[in-house]
Design a protein around this motif. Sequence first.
Motif, mmCIF file in Angstrom:
data_model
loop_
_atom_site.group_PDB
_atom_site.id
_atom_site.type_symbol
_atom_site.label_atom_id
_atom_site.label_comp_id
_atom_site.label_asym_id
_atom_site.label_seq_id
_atom_site.Cartn_x
_atom_site.Cartn_y
_atom_site.Cartn_z
ATOM 1 N N GLU A 57 34.733 -14.412 76.367
ATOM 2 C CA GLU A 57 35.365 -13.693 75.259
ATOM 3 C C GLU A 57 36.326 -14.610 74.496
ATOM 4 O O GLU A 57 36.349 -14.614 73.262
ATOM 5 C CB GLU A 57 36.118 -12.467 75.779
ATOM 6 C CG GLU A 57 36.829 -11.693 74.681
ATOM 7 C CD GLU A 57 37.682 -10.548 75.201
ATOM 8 O OE1 GLU A 57 38.334 -9.881 74.379
ATOM 9 O OE2 GLU A 57 37.710 -10.332 76.440
ATOM 10 N N LEU A 67 33.775 -7.000 71.598
ATOM 11 C CA LEU A 67 34.135 -5.696 72.154
ATOM 12 C C LEU A 67 33.991 -5.793 73.668
ATOM 13 O O LEU A 67 32.877 -5.756 74.195
ATOM 14 C CB LEU A 67 33.223 -4.613 71.581
ATOM 15 C CG LEU A 67 33.104 -4.564 70.047
ATOM 16 C CD1 LEU A 67 32.131 -3.485 69.611
ATOM 17 C CD2 LEU A 67 34.472 -4.377 69.410
ATOM 18 N N CYS A 95 39.713 -2.123 70.903
ATOM 19 C CA CYS A 95 39.301 -3.525 70.706
ATOM 20 C C CYS A 95 39.427 -3.924 69.231
ATOM 21 O O CYS A 95 39.856 -5.040 68.907
ATOM 22 C CB CYS A 95 37.860 -3.727 71.166
ATOM 23 S SG CYS A 95 37.602 -3.589 72.952
#
Length: 527
Positions: A57, A67, A95
């Motif tokens: 991420e 997300l 998010c």
Amino acid sequence: MAKKFCITGTCVPEKNYMVDISDRIDRITKDYIEQGQYFTINRARQYGKTTTLFLLERKLREDYLVLSLSFEAADEYFESLTSLAEGLVLDIGECLREQNVAEKTVNDWISPLSEKFPMRSLGMKITSLCKSCGKKIVLMIDEVDKSSDNQIFLSFLGLLREKYLKWQQGKDSTFQSVVLAGVHDVKTLKLKLHPQEESKYNSPWNIAVDFRLDMSFSVKDIESMLNEYERDYQTGMNIREISQLIYDYTSGYPYLVSRICQIMDERILGTDEFLTNVLVWTKEGVLEAVKLLLKEPNTLFDDMTKKLLDYPKLKEMMQSILFSGVSFPFKRETPLINLGVTFGFLKDNHGIVAISNRIFETQLYDLFLAEMAINDAMYVAAVSDRNQFIISGMLQMDLVMKKFYEHFEEIYSDNDQKFIEENGRKLFLLYLKPIINGTGNYYIEARTRDNKRTDIIIDYRGKQFIIELKIWHGDEYNKRGEKQLFEYLEIYKQERGYLLSFNFNKQKKTGIHEIRYKEKKILEVVV
């Protein structure tokens, strides 16, 4: 704040000593995310999945809207299609806000769903979001198999599949990539669904590609973590040697690697034998950490025990491998083998099923032997003899072998051949266990274990003892066994070895004698 080794939750590079997996993150990005692939990272418990998602991420946020969700505590989401759709809207809304997405886009996303068609409404929201946010979107969900036996979950996968196929045809907008992480591969839900529900065997996740990246740690990986530690503490350790030894015991299982290092850094340091870091980061320190790891309760071992209770046939297979030397051909399509690999207990060793690492192997031996030890005559005998085997802090292995011979002849000499072939190794390990327990470690050398021969390696206070257990198959076979053991002593740089032979010849000569070859000696016990 000083860095620590981490075994729970997510490892953070700024806070924790950890293996450098940046190359793997780059490969996932290039080979999967940029290619628009949907896939599952399915690995055993505590295998680094959550940390991998966290670092992935971090990297993806440079170019993508990410997300990142988890089903860890989302049981209520799977009560109905509406609750799942609304739960996902809430989580994804958070998010979006956290990544400073435009307020109008966020408000459009969190607007009410259709009460009658919540999933269809969610699908339309995904399309709108992907068109309006200005970035490609990656959806990542951790602990995804928590509810993978749930029809509502399958409906969600079906939605993702439908949108993916339309996207491929240029008829829809959807996520650039979807990454699901869990123990089970949700492409094949047989492991989690009831057998009678055959209609659910074909998961909608058949659009996903196989995730083939090796997530275990190599010796080089472990070195990268210890190099960082060494820069901070200057212990003078032989990083290559320590990394290799940790790998030898763990086969790179991430939790086990980190836990051994953590025990060395936090539990061993400062004890009587390991007053300084210089003394800790040695072979003796690693062996002490392994001993403590095998004695402690932890979630990984607890899960192993539970899985063995839940799947008795898997337990039976592993007992056959460990005690009888049975060689099962490795075929992942075999349900029982696939189950063992999924849980991280089994691996492919040159086409043969093997226990995945030395730590698990010893833990399984300890579990199985503990079940057998209750009221076992050989175990009771060893407990009563225990004190005489340690002199000046060192194990007297000659005496262990001689006493085992005496007890075996007294208790089991009249048993039939089948009983001894099936139980000989168990009986010796039952005798050995209470003698070295608490001070020494033992493991079975996988390269030599079969239904005729097993080599046991004992590490006791830094000294190694090599014991070969062998089923007698004639004088010629026995001579070859002696030669192999002498060669093995050379490899381990030992001057003395031990040979325990189970002989079923009617004219057999039992007893104890010594064999010499060049500068090396073997004490052979024939029962």
